[in-house]
Design an enzyme around this catalytic site. Structure first.
Site, mmCIF file in Angstrom:
data_model
loop_
_atom_site.group_PDB
_atom_site.id
_atom_site.type_symbol
_atom_site.label_atom_id
_atom_site.label_comp_id
_atom_site.label_asym_id
_atom_site.label_seq_id
_atom_site.Cartn_x
_atom_site.Cartn_y
_atom_site.Cartn_z
ATOM 1 N N ARG A 45 20.128 21.711 59.732
ATOM 2 C CA ARG A 45 18.987 22.557 60.120
ATOM 3 C C ARG A 45 17.649 21.934 59.690
ATOM 4 O O ARG A 45 16.680 21.965 60.444
ATOM 5 C CB ARG A 45 19.139 23.934 59.483
ATOM 6 N N ASP A 144 12.250 41.754 60.569
ATOM 7 C CA ASP A 144 13.067 40.604 60.151
ATOM 8 C C ASP A 144 12.124 39.643 59.435
ATOM 9 O O ASP A 144 10.915 39.684 59.650
ATOM 10 C CB ASP A 144 13.712 39.926 61.374
HETATM 11 C C1 SAM Z 1 23.338 38.068 60.663
HETATM 12 S S1 SAM Z 1 21.779 38.708 61.124
HETATM 13 C C2 SAM Z 1 22.170 40.423 61.312
HETATM 14 C C3 SAM Z 1 21.491 41.025 62.517
HETATM 15 C C4 SAM Z 1 21.811 42.498 62.779
HETATM 16 N N1 SAM Z 1 21.378 43.330 61.679
HETATM 17 C C5 SAM Z 1 23.272 42.712 63.067
HETATM 18 O O1 SAM Z 1 23.989 43.216 62.197
HETATM 19 O O2 SAM Z 1 23.714 42.369 64.159
HETATM 20 C C6 SAM Z 1 20.902 38.660 59.570
HETATM 21 C C7 SAM Z 1 19.378 38.752 59.734
HETATM 22 O O3 SAM Z 1 18.800 38.981 58.449
HETATM 23 C C8 SAM Z 1 17.559 38.312 58.396
HETATM 24 N N2 SAM Z 1 17.157 38.119 56.994
HETATM 25 C C9 SAM Z 1 17.672 37.267 56.078
HETATM 26 N N3 SAM Z 1 17.021 37.363 54.905
HETATM 27 C C10 SAM Z 1 16.070 38.329 55.073
HETATM 28 C C11 SAM Z 1 15.070 38.882 54.214
HETATM 29 N N4 SAM Z 1 14.893 38.464 52.953
HETATM 30 N N5 SAM Z 1 14.274 39.856 54.735
HETATM 31 C C12 SAM Z 1 14.415 40.279 56.003
HETATM 32 N N6 SAM Z 1 15.332 39.775 56.868
HETATM 33 C C13 SAM Z 1 16.152 38.806 56.400
HETATM 34 C C14 SAM Z 1 17.828 37.012 59.147
HETATM 35 O O4 SAM Z 1 16.643 36.399 59.603
HETATM 36 C C15 SAM Z 1 18.755 37.486 60.271
HETATM 37 O O5 SAM Z 1 18.045 37.728 61.462
#
Ligand code: SAM
Length: 280
Positions: A45, A144
């Site tokens: 990445r 997000d």
């Molecule tokens: C695996 S996705 C889950 C998406 C959705 N909630 C679902 O369950 O389908 C995890 C998301 O968490 C976000 N994320 C990770 N760390 C974060 C943080 N500190 N604050 C806010 N969002 C975060 C990532 O950018 C990503 O889009």
């Protein structure tokens, strides 16, 4: 293939110290814990960023990250995992419909890790159905940390394939099919897009900017990236934000059944907040 062989094939030198620095930096900035096994992911990445910036090593890149706010955002964007889908874990959307029926006075739903938008738009579809209208009293806030996924979410354009398991009725009502070269894409209709307010929000930061209590928090499949301490801090803050009869929706592998001082389980990965006597 041994570690040395892998290193020889790599375009940029990536030392153990570089990996450790990436892990510490991501933990400090976003609360995300990278396991030892993630070194290959980190390399691939971030190598893209190093190439795009015309730099020559990880060490040089990591110094640059610390000196540039804009690159800190790209660094986080590159290392998040954004997997999601429409109506993922469908039982949560049945629970949402039931909740809205029992609590017609619901005003605010927060989708706290909304990724590319499929989750908040699924929520919006259920809300629109519950009120029989796109104009509802419910504010849906979707956030997000990752600015790239938020841009995709705001556009609301998805591959046609991504909605193939959605019912015909919902597809007709909530999506437009692209034409010509875009016939393999769909766009969420404007009325549904207008129901969701997207904002960039880091769950690891001190102020989330809410000044009103929230009825429902969808916080699914993001806590798994945090260490235990961060998870409990975030959960406690969300509990404080929720109304006493609010609903906390967790992801399929996020289990808070043992946090009985914070939440009470009321269904499969569904929780009611536990409020202290002073309302906190
Ligand atoms: C695996 S996705 C889950 C998406 C959705 N909630 C679902 O369950 O389908 C995890 C998301 O968490 C976000 N994320 C990770 N760390 C974060 C943080 N500190 N604050 C806010 N969002 C975060 C990532 O950018 C990503 O889009």
């Amino acid at each position: 293939m041994g570690a040395v062989a892998i290193q020889n094939e790599r375009e940029f030198v990536f030392k153990r110290a570089d990996f450790d620095k990436v892990r510490a930096s991501l933990m400090q900035k976003a609360g995300i814990r990278l396991t030892e096994a993630k070194d290959g992911l980190v390399y691939s990445r971030l190598a893209k960023r190093i190439r795009a910036l015309g730099l020559s090593s990880f060490a040089e890149y990591l110094d640059y990250v610390e000196s540039s706010k804009a690159e800190q955002e790209q660094f986080i964007n590159a290392l998040t995992t954004n997997l999601t889908s429409f109506f993922r874990e469908p039982h949560h959307f049945d629970a949402l419909a039931d909740y809205l029926q029992a609590h017609p006075q619901t005003t605010t739903i927060w989708c706290a890790a909304s990724s590319t938008g499929e989750e908040p738009y699924s929520i919006a579809m259920v809300v629109a159905e519950a009120f029989g209208s796109f104009r509802t009293p419910v504010k849906i806030i979707a956030s997000d940390i990752d600015s790239n996924v938020l841009a995709t979410a705001r556009e609301g354009v998805y591959p046609l394939k991504s909605i193939e398991r959605i019912s015909h009725v919902r597809r007709q009502q909530f999506f437009h099919r692209g034409r010509g070269a875009n016939s393999d894409k769909v766009r969420v209709v404007k009325e549904l897009r207008d129901m969701v307010q997207f904002r960039q929000l880091n769950l690891h930061q001190a102020d989330w900017g809410f000044n009103q209590p929230v009825d429902i928090v969808f916080c699914r499949n993001v806590m798994i990236y945090f260490d235990k301490e961060t998870q409990l801090k975030v959960l406690a803050r969300m509990v404080r934000l929720l109304k006493p009869d609010g609903l906390y929706v967790a992801g399929h592998s996020e289990n808070f059944n043992h946090q009985s001082h914070l939440v009470t389980p009321i269904g499969k990965t569904l929780y009611r907040p536990v409020k202290a006597a002073n309302g906190e």
